[in-house]
Design an enzyme around this catalytic site. Structure first.
Site, PDB file in Angstrom:
ATOM      1  NE  ARG A  29     117.730 -35.577  -8.209  1.00 36.16           N
ATOM      2  CZ  ARG A  29     118.015 -36.410  -7.718  1.00 36.16           C
ATOM      3  NH1 ARG A  29     117.387 -37.522  -8.662  1.00 36.16           N
ATOM      4  NH2 ARG A  29     119.011 -37.104  -7.892  1.00 36.16           N
ATOM      5  CG  ASN A  47     119.182 -34.152 -11.145  1.00 34.50           C
ATOM      6  OD1 ASN A  47     118.740 -33.285 -10.859  1.00 34.50           O
ATOM      7  ND2 ASN A  47     120.053 -35.194 -10.256  1.00 34.50           N
TER       8      ASN A  47
END
Length: 99
Positions: A29, A47
């Site tokens: 990320r 996530n």
């Protein structure tokens, strides 16, 4: 990736991406956020409980396509097995963030 004119008249496209593999716990990320900033696309990355990473990306069609290409490799510690891309809805987002 379908495109439509944005508020400023430039063409925009939007996609929803799901990345499968060893993609959590490897800063995916964080690096996706950096890549989005470099490319000038908007959206988000997060996530998912099933171990995948999901992203919504919108902006210039070429930049969106470049982000999707980056997802196939991800950061150095990631091991990407699959990238699913679906047409998304342009939400008119102007920034990218980690959720």
């Amino acid at each position: 990736m379908c495109g439509r004119p944005g508020d400023d008249g430039d063409m925009r496209s939007a996609v929803d991406v799901t990345v499968t593999g060893r993609v959590q716990g490897v800063s995916f990320r964080y690096y996706a956020d950096r890549e989005a900033d470099r490319l000038g696309v908007a959206g988000w990355v997060r996530n998912e409980p099933d171990g995948t990473v999901a992203a919504h990306v919108e902006g210039d069609p070429g930049a969106v396509a470049a982000f999707v290409r980056w997802c196939h490799d991800g950061p150095r510690l990631a091991h990407v097995e699959q990238v699913d891309v679906r047409d998304g809805t342009d939400q008119g987002l102007r920034s990218f963030g980690v959720r």
